[in-house]
Design a protein around this motif. Structure first.
Motif, short mmCIF file in Angstrom:
data_model
loop_
_atom_site.label_atom_id
_atom_site.label_comp_id
_atom_site.label_asym_id
_atom_site.label_seq_id
_atom_site.Cartn_x
_atom_site.Cartn_y
_atom_site.Cartn_z
N THR A 9 2.03 67.53 -31.00
CA THR A 9 0.36 67.06 -30.37
C THR A 9 1.31 65.61 -28.90
O THR A 9 2.37 65.02 -28.91
CB THR A 9 0.01 65.99 -30.84
OG1 THR A 9 0.42 65.34 -31.56
CG2 THR A 9 -0.70 67.12 -31.64
N PHE A 10 0.24 65.14 -28.09
CA PHE A 10 0.42 64.54 -26.95
C PHE A 10 0.66 63.27 -27.67
O PHE A 10 -0.01 62.68 -28.51
CB PHE A 10 -0.32 64.58 -25.72
CG PHE A 10 -0.38 63.41 -25.21
CD1 PHE A 10 0.18 63.66 -23.94
CD2 PHE A 10 -0.93 62.63 -24.68
CE1 PHE A 10 0.55 62.80 -22.66
CE2 PHE A 10 -0.78 61.25 -24.24
CZ PHE A 10 -0.22 61.66 -22.96
N ARG A 11 2.29 62.67 -26.97
CA ARG A 11 2.71 61.88 -28.07
C ARG A 11 2.82 61.80 -29.85
O ARG A 11 2.19 60.56 -29.77
CB ARG A 11 1.86 60.07 -27.41
CG ARG A 11 2.24 60.23 -25.78
CD ARG A 11 1.33 58.75 -25.02
NE ARG A 11 1.96 59.23 -23.88
CZ ARG A 11 1.11 58.06 -23.41
NH1 ARG A 11 0.38 57.33 -22.87
NH2 ARG A 11 1.44 57.93 -21.88
N ASN A 12 2.19 62.69 -30.63
CA ASN A 12 2.66 62.64 -31.42
C ASN A 12 1.81 62.66 -31.47
O ASN A 12 1.34 61.73 -33.48
CB ASN A 12 4.10 61.74 -32.04
CG ASN A 12 5.33 62.89 -31.35
OD1 ASN A 12 5.94 62.33 -30.91
ND2 ASN A 12 5.28 64.46 -31.71
N SER A 13 0.60 61.96 -31.72
CA SER A 13 -1.53 61.20 -32.02
C SER A 13 -2.28 61.98 -32.15
O SER A 13 -2.62 62.75 -33.23
CB SER A 13 -0.75 60.10 -31.36
OG SER A 13 -1.37 60.63 -30.05
N ALA A 14 -2.70 62.95 -31.03
CA ALA A 14 -3.43 64.12 -30.53
C ALA A 14 -3.01 64.51 -29.61
O ALA A 14 -3.00 63.89 -27.76
CB ALA A 14 -4.56 63.49 -31.38
N CYS A 15 -3.84 65.87 -29.35
CA CYS A 15 -4.00 65.92 -27.40
C CYS A 15 -5.86 66.18 -27.43
O CYS A 15 -6.05 66.30 -28.13
CB CYS A 15 -3.42 68.13 -28.09
SG CYS A 15 -1.62 68.23 -28.03
N VAL A 16 -5.38 65.06 -25.88
CA VAL A 16 -6.59 64.48 -26.09
C VAL A 16 -6.75 65.64 -24.00
O VAL A 16 -7.49 65.31 -23.77
CB VAL A 16 -5.99 63.32 -25.54
CG1 VAL A 16 -6.85 62.76 -27.23
CG2 VAL A 16 -5.85 62.83 -24.87
N ASN A 17 -5.91 66.38 -23.77
CA ASN A 17 -5.86 66.75 -22.40
C ASN A 17 -6.43 68.13 -22.98
O ASN A 17 -5.45 68.81 -23.71
CB ASN A 17 -4.82 66.65 -22.14
CG ASN A 17 -5.19 65.16 -20.95
OD1 ASN A 17 -5.59 64.65 -20.92
ND2 ASN A 17 -3.90 64.41 -21.55
N SER A 18 -6.48 68.99 -22.11
CA SER A 18 -6.41 70.84 -22.16
C SER A 18 -5.88 71.33 -21.31
O SER A 18 -6.32 71.50 -19.81
CB SER A 18 -8.36 71.12 -22.03
OG SER A 18 -8.58 72.41 -21.81
#
Length: 430
Positions: A9-18
């Motif tokens: 995931t984004f920065r290994n935390s969560a994907c917050v963008n689509s």
């Protein structure tokens, strides 16, 4: 979009963008969550049905496949995921049918009954949730004693089944909806048994008197997994007895079978113009102060209409005096949230008798999505092609604008506008 179901995931935390790292966009994520929440609700109903000896391999197989479709890098196609959501609605219809049949086979034929609210003098146990089998097992274990058992919340519909009506230890109903339980449970002197969802983490005022069963548990709680309620019975003996505080008496038990027995007179009344409208009000105003949409909507319905209600949503509307029409209470309590199956079957039977579709009936559905079981029921209604559903007062946060627009275009799904009287006027005009 917020997705943290994989490590990449984004920065290994969560994907917050689509789109996210895997390529999934917010609309695909929205449909995956709609499917997951529907599956969770359906699984709860299926669990209740299985305990009553009812199961269907096709349902179990679908749950496995549908969950597989929501995994990372499996399905990026909106149309396919929407098809899965509608199939979840189809399978949930089957599950609600199994639960309906299981209740009748196990607990006897449903029939209307006047239900006394409040408590009688003597030791008492309060049972909340949805699982009628837990309630029955407890009743059988206190049979022959002076211990009285009371229903709470969505246990109230137990009183419509003949075996429960005949049980000497089932004393009545106490309290209202889940959101008031901390106050109500603190005031009830005996032990409380929580059988399904709708249990809140207890405060100290009754923490030591709360027991839970099966999948339900709270921190440091007393958990029963084997159907042995001896600890609850011992607590009832140790706790102060209930005082006699009897409240109002209201009719309950208008199961689909009961209503369909009146199908002939109802059809004649519709043809003669004596029934202006049917409203299925399954919305819940919940604990939010000032949120009275469903309450105000129900109170304003015309005197020649009927209100079908079920689930915990009934507790914000049942205190109003609606009176009778054609010899029946205008407010017809059909049961638990899973008894949405009964409301569907009544609508289908009326449509067949009048040679029209459900969408042609003088019928308006006013519901809230509230939680996972309600999502499963909503998907069932969409699978059946029911249009013009009034959903609110808040839109589901996990549905993106694009997906909601697709549902609106296909099913005329409507958000309530915050003004119940205006929405009611539009429903009657249609």
């Amino acid at each position: 979009m917020f997705c943290n179901q994989c490590e990449q995931t984004f920065r290994n935390s969560a994907c917050v963008n689509s789109p996210g790292v895997c390529g999934k966009n917010e609309d695909v994520q929205s449909l995956q969550e709609l499917l997951i929440f529907g599956l969770k609700g359906m699984a709860a109903y299926a669990h209740h049905a299985r305990r009553l000896g009812q199961s269907d391999e096709a349902v179990s197989a679908f749950i496995e496949e549908a969950l597989f479709a929501t995994m990372t890098n499996v399905n990026f196609d909106e149309d396919t995921l929407l098809t899965y959501c509608l199939e979840c609605g189809e399978k949930n219809l089957r599950v609600m049918q199994m639960l309906d049949e299981g209740h009748i086979a196990t607990f006897g034929a449903p029939r209307p009954t006047p239900l006394r609210e409040g408590t009688q003098a003597g030791p008492g146990i309060l049972v909340t949730g949805h699982d009628l089998l837990d309630l029955w097992q407890l009743l059988e274990q206190v049979k022959g004693t002076d211990i009285k058992v009371y229903t709470h919340g969505e246990m109230m519909p137990a009183h419509m089944y003949s075996k429960f009506q005949e049980h000497p230890n089932l004393a009545g109903h106490y309290g209202g909806a889940w959101q008031d339980q901390k106050k109500e449970f603190a005031a009830f002197p005996g032990p409380i048994v929580g059988t399904t969802n709708c249990v809140l983490i207890p405060p100290d005022s009754y923490r030591d008197r709360l027991f839970t069963t099966n999948a339900v548990a709270v921190p440091a709680g007393q958990h029963i997994t084997d159907g042995d309620f001896s600890a609850v019975i011992a607590a009832a003996r140790a706790c102060p007895p209930c005082e006699e505080r009897l409240g109002a008496e209201q009719p309950v038990g208008f199961h689909r079978q009961v209503i369909l027995e009146q199908a002939g007179p109802i059809l004649e009344a519709i043809k003669a113009g004596k029934i202006s409208h049917f409203f299925v009000i399954g919305g819940c105003d919940g604990a939010e102060k000032g949120r009275n949409y469903f309450t105000d909507y129900a109170a304003a319905t015309p005197e020649d209409s009927f209100i079908l209600t079920l689930g915990c949503g009934k507790y914000r509307i049942r205190d109003h005096v609606y009176g009778e029409h054609l010899g029946l209470p205008r407010l017809l309590d059909m049961g638990q949230c899973n008894d949405a199956y009964g409301a569907i079957m009544v609508a289908v039977a009326l449509a067949e008798a009048l040679d029209c579709t459900v969408n042609d009936l003088p019928l308006t559905l006013v519901i809230s999505w509230f939680e996972q079981k309600a999502v499963a029921v909503l998907l069932t209604l969409l699978y059946l092609g029911v249009k013009g559903i009034n959903l609110g007062p808040q839109p589901p946060a996990f549905i993106t604008p694009n997906i909601f627009a697709r549902l609106q275009a296909a099913y005329d799904l409507r958000l309530t506008n915050g003004d119940p009287l205006e929405d009611l006027k539009l429903a009657l005009a249609a």
